[in-house]
Design a protein around this motif. Structure first.
Motif, PDB file in Angstrom:
ATOM      1  N   MET A 194       0.832  -1.199   0.006  1.00  0.00           N
ATOM      2  CA  MET A 194       0.073  -0.059   0.076  1.00  0.00           C
ATOM      3  C   MET A 194       0.846   1.217   0.145  1.00  0.00           C
ATOM      4  N   GLY A 195       0.559   2.234  -0.845  1.00  0.00           N
ATOM      5  CA  GLY A 195       1.143   3.555  -0.895  1.00  0.00           C
ATOM      6  C   GLY A 195      -0.034   4.679  -0.381  1.00  0.00           C
ATOM      7  N   LEU A 196       0.875   5.768  -0.446  1.00  0.00           N
ATOM      8  CA  LEU A 196       0.012   7.003  -0.100  1.00  0.00           C
ATOM      9  C   LEU A 196      -0.705   7.833  -1.328  1.00  0.00           C
ATOM     10  N   GLY A 197      -1.785   7.954  -1.353  1.00  0.00           N
ATOM     11  CA  GLY A 197      -2.423   8.757  -2.270  1.00  0.00           C
ATOM     12  C   GLY A 197      -2.748  10.272  -1.774  1.00  0.00           C
ATOM     13  N   THR A 198      -2.612  11.233  -2.453  1.00  0.00           N
ATOM     14  CA  THR A 198      -2.680  12.764  -1.634  1.00  0.00           C
ATOM     15  C   THR A 198      -3.519  13.601  -2.409  1.00  0.00           C
ATOM     16  N   ALA A 199      -4.783  13.109  -2.809  1.00  0.00           N
ATOM     17  CA  ALA A 199      -5.614  14.098  -3.514  1.00  0.00           C
ATOM     18  C   ALA A 199      -6.093  14.873  -2.371  1.00  0.00           C
ATOM     19  N   SER A 200      -6.000  14.415  -1.227  1.00  0.00           N
ATOM     20  CA  SER A 200      -6.533  15.114  -0.008  1.00  0.00           C
ATOM     21  C   SER A 200      -5.628  16.321   0.416  1.00  0.00           C
ATOM     22  N   PHE A 201      -4.487  16.373  -0.357  1.00  0.00           N
ATOM     23  CA  PHE A 201      -3.840  17.493  -0.163  1.00  0.00           C
ATOM     24  C   PHE A 201      -4.040  18.706  -0.834  1.00  0.00           C
ATOM     25  N   ALA A 202      -4.789  18.743  -1.804  1.00  0.00           N
ATOM     26  CA  ALA A 202      -5.247  19.578  -2.742  1.00  0.00           C
ATOM     27  C   ALA A 202      -5.341  20.974  -2.365  1.00  0.00           C
ATOM     28  N   GLY A 203      -5.936  21.192  -0.894  1.00  0.00           N
ATOM     29  CA  GLY A 203      -6.504  22.371  -0.501  1.00  0.00           C
ATOM     30  C   GLY A 203      -7.722  22.758  -0.933  1.00  0.00           C
ATOM     31  N   ASN A 240     -11.635  20.442  -1.938  1.00  0.00           N
ATOM     32  CA  ASN A 240     -12.342  19.098  -1.605  1.00  0.00           C
ATOM     33  C   ASN A 240     -12.477  18.204  -2.923  1.00  0.00           C
ATOM     34  N   MET A 241     -11.348  17.657  -3.175  1.00  0.00           N
ATOM     35  CA  MET A 241     -11.416  16.916  -4.557  1.00  0.00           C
ATOM     36  C   MET A 241     -11.923  15.388  -4.157  1.00  0.00           C
ATOM     37  N   VAL A 242     -11.927  14.965  -2.893  1.00  0.00           N
ATOM     38  CA  VAL A 242     -12.443  13.554  -2.653  1.00  0.00           C
ATOM     39  C   VAL A 242     -13.791  13.202  -2.237  1.00  0.00           C
ATOM     40  N   GLY A 243     -14.611  14.199  -2.203  1.00  0.00           N
ATOM     41  CA  GLY A 243     -16.003  14.199  -1.879  1.00  0.00           C
ATOM     42  C   GLY A 243     -16.352  13.932  -0.532  1.00  0.00           C
ATOM     43  N   SER A 244     -15.453  14.451   0.270  1.00  0.00           N
ATOM     44  CA  SER A 244     -15.769  14.365   1.759  1.00  0.00           C
ATOM     45  C   SER A 244     -16.703  15.384   2.254  1.00  0.00           C
ATOM     46  N   ASN A 245     -17.492  14.892   3.193  1.00  0.00           N
ATOM     47  CA  ASN A 245     -18.489  15.897   3.677  1.00  0.00           C
ATOM     48  C   ASN A 245     -18.023  16.802   4.627  1.00  0.00           C
ATOM     49  N   ASN A 246     -16.855  16.624   5.167  1.00  0.00           N
ATOM     50  CA  ASN A 246     -16.431  17.497   6.372  1.00  0.00           C
ATOM     51  C   ASN A 246     -14.809  17.817   6.081  1.00  0.00           C
ATOM     52  N   TYR A 247     -14.320  17.968   4.420  1.00  0.00           N
ATOM     53  CA  TYR A 247     -12.890  18.281   4.157  1.00  0.00           C
ATOM     54  C   TYR A 247     -12.425  19.564   4.913  1.00  0.00           C
ATOM     55  N   GLN A 248     -11.265  19.406   5.210  1.00  0.00           N
ATOM     56  CA  GLN A 248     -10.774  20.367   5.834  1.00  0.00           C
ATOM     57  C   GLN A 248      -9.162  20.466   5.296  1.00  0.00           C
ATOM     58  N   LYS A 249      -8.685  21.645   4.696  1.00  0.00           N
ATOM     59  CA  LYS A 249      -7.391  21.778   4.598  1.00  0.00           C
ATOM     60  C   LYS A 249      -6.178  21.196   5.222  1.00  0.00           C
ATOM     61  N   PRO A 250      -5.412  20.249   4.858  1.00  0.00           N
ATOM     62  CA  PRO A 250      -4.793  19.577   5.983  1.00  0.00           C
ATOM     63  C   PRO A 250      -3.432  20.656   6.336  1.00  0.00           C
ATOM     64  N   SER A 299      -6.350  11.990   7.664  1.00  0.00           N
ATOM     65  CA  SER A 299      -6.365  11.585   9.026  1.00  0.00           C
ATOM     66  C   SER A 299      -5.379  10.690   9.436  1.00  0.00           C
ATOM     67  N   ALA A 300      -4.585  10.862  10.464  1.00  0.00           N
ATOM     68  CA  ALA A 300      -3.484   9.790  10.750  1.00  0.00           C
ATOM     69  C   ALA A 300      -4.363   8.634  11.356  1.00  0.00           C
ATOM     70  N   HIS A 321      -7.308   7.271  10.269  1.00  0.00           N
ATOM     71  CA  HIS A 321      -7.704   6.627   9.286  1.00  0.00           C
ATOM     72  C   HIS A 321      -6.597   5.982   8.717  1.00  0.00           C
ATOM     73  N   LEU A 322      -5.486   6.822   8.320  1.00  0.00           N
ATOM     74  CA  LEU A 322      -4.409   6.001   7.790  1.00  0.00           C
ATOM     75  C   LEU A 322      -3.790   4.701   8.341  1.00  0.00           C
ATOM     76  N   LYS A 323      -3.737   4.800   9.937  1.00  0.00           N
ATOM     77  CA  LYS A 323      -3.070   3.745  10.669  1.00  0.00           C
ATOM     78  C   LYS A 323      -4.140   2.511  10.556  1.00  0.00           C
ATOM     79  N   GLN A 324      -5.599   2.729  10.273  1.00  0.00           N
ATOM     80  CA  GLN A 324      -6.439   1.847  10.206  1.00  0.00           C
ATOM     81  C   GLN A 324      -6.227   1.086   9.089  1.00  0.00           C
ATOM     82  N   ASN A 325      -5.922   1.948   7.861  1.00  0.00           N
ATOM     83  CA  ASN A 325      -6.035   1.031   6.691  1.00  0.00           C
ATOM     84  C   ASN A 325      -4.755   0.520   6.648  1.00  0.00           C
ATOM     85  N   PHE A 326      -3.572   0.773   7.255  1.00  0.00           N
ATOM     86  CA  PHE A 326      -2.582  -0.194   7.291  1.00  0.00           C
ATOM     87  C   PHE A 326      -2.598  -1.446   8.250  1.00  0.00           C
TER      88      PHE A 326
END
Length: 323
Positions: free
Chosen positions: A17-26, A28-38, A266-267, A269-274
């Motif tokens: 597994m690798g890391l996707g980074t669309a959520s880093f865009a600034g 909401n490209m990922v369709g999240s209901n509560n997106y916040q710029k990281p 989310s750190a 969420h990331l840990k859970q995926n791993f």
């Protein structure tokens, strides 16, 4: 255990597994209901945690996937690399070209040579290095356009082939990102178009809904990276941890060297995926298909037991013959 489960992509080995980074865009490209710029701190934490979870090293690099289309993503990743030069050899950077960033329209295309040259230069400036460079497509790209882009006489393919041969900006591999079933089936049928392509990135939903495609992908003899497990996976399964574990395991079994991407800000969420990946590795079963879609699960210890019993028959017969 982890070392025995690394997967091949080209000549290198990677964690599944690798890391996707669309959520880093600034945006909401990922369709999240509560997106916040990281924040920078959050991005640093995510990449650091991913490096730890994958036990990243020069021989087992963490794949970080981005695109010129992903807003600030390349900039944010580049900032991390500039501030963590000691980790650059542990990271395998993948970026894409062809779709352009627009905050209110994520489907803007430009497959001109001029845009390719400009996009590549800008990506390399932001990221400092690129290992894998993709042609980025979306469902609105039809097979006719795909064929035109990949045609061996097209200036685009000539240019991409040249930068790979020269390892310009560090580029070792070329790929294409596919997000429609129509285009994937077209490329499987016309695999000669993939002559210069080393890696296919595919939307998870396409192959989860089309098990027959899995075997066809094997015949392409090409690297496979799978994205959008959360956003496009089975809706009912996505609602429980058990269901998500099933999705992750199913995707990891698609191809012996398939690598999945997880995108999150989310750190936790990331840990859970791993953890889903680790659980799959630790409880992996051999699945014998007998040329059917109905897999028969069995453990490795059971296979060893049956093989031992099988060969004992021959040993017994051989002893009787000697007598």
């Amino acid at each position: 255990m982890i070392e025995n489960y690394l997967r091949k992509l080209g000549e290198a080995d990677f964690y599944p597994m690798g890391l996707g980074t669309a959520s880093f865009a600034g945006v909401n490209m990922v369709g999240s209901n509560n997106y916040q710029k990281p924040t920078d701190k959050k991005i640093n934490e995510l990449i650091d945690n991913a490096l730890i979870e994958t036990r990243a090293s020069e021989n087992n690099k963490l794949i970080i996937d981005t695109s010129a289309q992903y807003g600030e993503s390349e900039l944010r990743i580049g900032n991390y690399i500039k501030n963590n030069q000691d980790k650059i050899k542990k990271i395998y950077i993948c970026t894409k070209w062809g779709l352009k960033f627009k905050s209110d329209d994520f489907a803007v295309q430009d497959y001109s040579l001029k845009n390719l040259e400009q996009s590549l230069e800008n990506s390399a400036k932001l990221l400092t290095k690129i290992d894998l460079y993709y042609i980025h497509t979306n469902p609105s790209v039809k097979p006719e356009l795909l064929k035109s882009i990949l045609n061996e006489n097209n200036e685009i393919i000539h240019y991409l082939k040249k930068i790979k041969e020269e390892k310009k900006f560090g580029i070792k591999n070329l790929g294409i990102s596919i997000s429609s079933e129509e285009n994937l089936k077209f490329l499987i049928k016309n695999k000669f178009l993939l002559k210069e392509i080393d890696v296919l990135q595919i939307n998870a939903n396409i192959i989860l809904k089309n098990p027959k495609i899995i075997r066809q992908l094997e015949y392409l003899n090409i690297g496979i990276i799978i994205n959008s497990i959360y956003r496009k996976g089975d809706l009912a399964k996505r609602g429980t941890k058990k269901g998500l574990q099933e999705i992750f395991s199913e995707v990891l079994e698609i191809n012996k060297n398939a690598i999945i991407l997880t995108g999150t800000s989310s750190a936790e969420h990331l840990k859970q995926n791993f953890n889903y990946v680790k659980n799959h590795i630790e409880n992996d079963e051999i699945k014998i298909s007998y040329y059917t879609q109905n897999f028969i699960p069995t453990t490795i210890s059971k296979v060893n037991e049956n093989l031992s019993s099988y060969f004992k028959i021959f040993n017994t017969k051989n002893s009787n013959l000697q007598k």
